[in-house]
Design an enzyme around this catalytic site. Structure first.
Site, PDB file in Angstrom:
ATOM      1  CD  GLU A 125      51.056  34.504  -1.690  1.00 12.80           C
ATOM      2  OE1 GLU A 125      51.424  33.106  -1.788  1.00 12.80           O
ATOM      3  OE2 GLU A 125      50.091  35.054  -2.384  1.00 12.80           O
ATOM      4  CD  GLU A 379      42.514  29.497  -6.865  1.00  6.85           C
ATOM      5  OE1 GLU A 379      43.253  29.883  -5.890  1.00  6.85           O
ATOM      6  OE2 GLU A 379      42.641  29.825  -8.085  1.00  6.85           O
TER       7      GLU A 379
END
Length: 608
Positions: A125, A379
């Site tokens: 991350e 996405e």
């Protein structure tokens, strides 16, 4: 008179047709069912307002904490306590042409951000959100060609990015080269740190670290992340599938479920994008093998399932929301037809609930228990943008309009946009991930700006851009994408003469430190992006000089009469420790054209 009447009627008909044409031409051009060119511009402007509603909510109520609590209008530290959402939003500000906010944000970060803090952070991350955000903004702020150069800027973000990446290097100090999942920015890897990491966590670092190496002329960052990819791929199954979780010390898979979603997704993504950005054919070679295996064993047209990486037996007939990046990746790979079908299937789930749940069971055709949330993921929107860009099919504008409506009516909160905790009841949660501003609204805005006649850095700027898995803009500048660099890789090419090609492929081998390395010398400069003379029929190990490790379980279950290829792989497996590349000098020569550096190599990752 009869003839005159006919002429009169013809003139009248012609006049009527002209009137109809004039009236039709004065109407807005229809781009989709109900989406006119005028409405596309309105939708683009609406998305821009969505961004500023959330960004201003963060700046007014949460900054400099990491993320916004949009329902209560408060902030929270979620990653490292260094203004995560601001860093993640930098290139979106530049994309929107907001020079004032972009400049002030870059200047604040350059003066106030520091990473010498006692924080244990996710390597994955931190790399995709913070390192990628800093590098993307640096490349925009330092370049006159982008139209967003900051006169007072003096590489502050690049210096911060290098400092951050060096603090993450201890995570790569493992026997396999695959990094630990977490690292302390002040003290390195804790002695009690878990040795289990995800495939995405270990294999989605190449773009950010590779760009950093090319900007700083220090190969260590690119080397360690490439070695991590090699470490994962070396442990693939004989079906060319990888599992979800692996032990970074032993190299044993702790979860053998293979798929394109949770814990694996961006591993595939970065294979192709690393090739597109860096011109490194090794990544393309791995991607082609991995993609072919995914389409053979995971694809159940139009859906994708999870299977055992060794046997290909279905273990999980589930659509999870992280799979939705796949049609966009297929567009980049040039495989449009299955992308269109899969996108339509995924969007049917969105239409049913107004959002995509984290998990949708393909056996029961219902939301998977315990996976009912929608944390504002980008996405499916990302794939919608890429499919519209590739096909200009107006259906994708309808899709984008529906997505805007869902976000506006289901997720909008007083200070931003809230997580949806249950897509069936549309119950909301007081949290907004930084990627909502880095990706979700960015791809929506790009979709409708493209439909309106694009006027932005990506479509009209000086460079071709690769989007990182966090949606950060990484330009294919000469400094980053060296056109001739890939020609120096071992095993890349053979002689072009047809009568000597196969001979050069089979005989151009040498022994380095006891490991067989395949290479040839016949690549002539200048080389094109896809040069002629590629060696046919070589395995990846032969082509790049990499020893592959099969799991102990796989070795013991082989036939009593293995093929010569099996014998070679078994021999590699029986000679630990694993050395992925025989000579560090060879890596330096391959990656940086012979620079004499002596440093050693040192998707979201999971549903929470």
């Amino acid at each position: 008179m009869a003839g005159g009447g006919a002429i009169h009627r013809s003139l009248l008909l012609y006049s009527l047709l002209q009137l109809v044409f004039i009236l039709l031409s004065s109407l807005p051009t229809a781009l989709a069912d109900g989406v006119s060119s005028v409405e596309a511009k309105h939708l683009r402007d609406e998305v821009r307002e969505m961004f500023y509603h959330a960004f201003d909510g963060y700046m007014n109520n949460a900054f400099p904490l990491d993320e916004l609590r949009p329902l209560s209008c408060q902030g929270e530290d979620t990653l490292g306590g260094y203004a995560l959402t601001l860093i993640d939003s930098l290139d979106t500000l530049a994309l929107l042409g907001d020079r004032e906010r972009f400049t002030s944000s870059v200047e604040w970060i350059g003066k106030n951000l520091q990473f010498d803090i006692n924080k244990t952070v996710s390597v994955f991350e931190t790399s995709i959100r913070v390192l990628g955000g800093l590098l993307s903004a640096h490349l925009i702020a330092s370049d006159y060609a982008t139209g967003m150069r900051i006169p007072s800027y003096d590489n502050q973000l690049l210096n911060l990015a290098e400092d951050l990446a060096r603090r993450m290097l201890p995570a790569f100090d493992t026997p396999t080269g695959i990094p630990f999942g977490s690292v302390n920015l002040l003290y390195g890897v804790d002695e009690h740190e878990s040795k289990i990491t995800s495939t995405a966590g270990g294999g989605t670092l190449t773009l950010e670290f590779g760009v950093l190496s090319r900007l700083t002329n220090d190969p260590i960052f690119e080397q360690v992340t490439k070695n991590a990819v090699r470490g994962l791929w070396a442990r693939r199954s004989r079906l060319n599938l990888v599992g979800a979780h692996i032990n970074v010390f032993t190299g044993e898979w702790t979860q053998k479920d293979a798929g394109i979603g949770t814990s694996i997704d961006s591993f595939y993504e970065y294979l192709l994008k690393a090739y597109l950005l860096f011109g490194d054919e090794e990544y393309l070679f791995i991607f082609q093998e991995a993609y072919a295996a995914a389409m053979q064993y995971l694809y159940n047209d139009p859906w994708y399932v999870e299977v055992n990486m060794d046997s290909a037996a279905i273990v999980w007939p589930l659509f999870n929301s992280l799979q939705a990046f796949w049609p966009g990746l297929q567009v980049l790979a040039g495989d449009i037809d299955p992308a269109v079908r899969t996108h339509a299937a995924f969007f049917s789930v969105w239409k049913r609930y107004g959002f995509t749940p984290e998990g949708f069971n393909l056996a029961t055709l219902n939301v998977q228990s315990g996976q009912k949330s929608y944390p504002l993921r980008p996405e499916l929107i990302e794939s919608t943008y890429w499919l519209f860009k590739a096909t200009r099919d107006p259906r994708y504008l309808d899709v984008g309009r529906d997505m805007i409506a869902s976000l506006q009516y289901g997720a909008r909160c007083p200070c931003g946009y809230c997580h949806i905790t249950d897509v069936e009841s549309h119950q909301i949660e007081d949290h907004m991930e930084s990627f909502f501003l880095a990706e979700t609204v960015k791809y929506l805005w790009l979709l409708f700006d493209l439909a309106s006649g694009p006027d932005n850095l990506v479509e009209n700027g000086p460079y071709k851009y690769i989007f990182s898995t966090e949606g950060h803009l990484l330009p294919a500048t000469p400094q980053i994408s060296l056109a001739r660099e890939h020609c120096s890789y071992f095993g890349a090419y053979c002689k072009k003469s047809s009568d000597t090609k196969q001979e050069s492929c089979s005989k151009s081998e040498a022994s380095m430190n006891g490991f067989s390395v395949s290479f040839s010398y016949s690549c002539n400069f200048p080389c094109l992006l896809l040069p002629q003379g590629v060696c046919p029929g070589l395995s990846h190990g032969q082509r790049y000089g990499i020893s592959y490790v099969a799991s102990t379980e796989t070795i013991h279950t082989q036939s009593s009469s293995p093929s010569p290829e099996d014998k070679r792989e078994n021999n590699a497996a029986e000679n630990p420790p694993l050395v992925l590349v025989s000579d560090i000098r060879a890596i330096n020569a391959m990656t940086f054209g012979g620079n004499d550096h002596h440093d050693q190599k040192s998707s979201r990752e999971e549903l929470e």
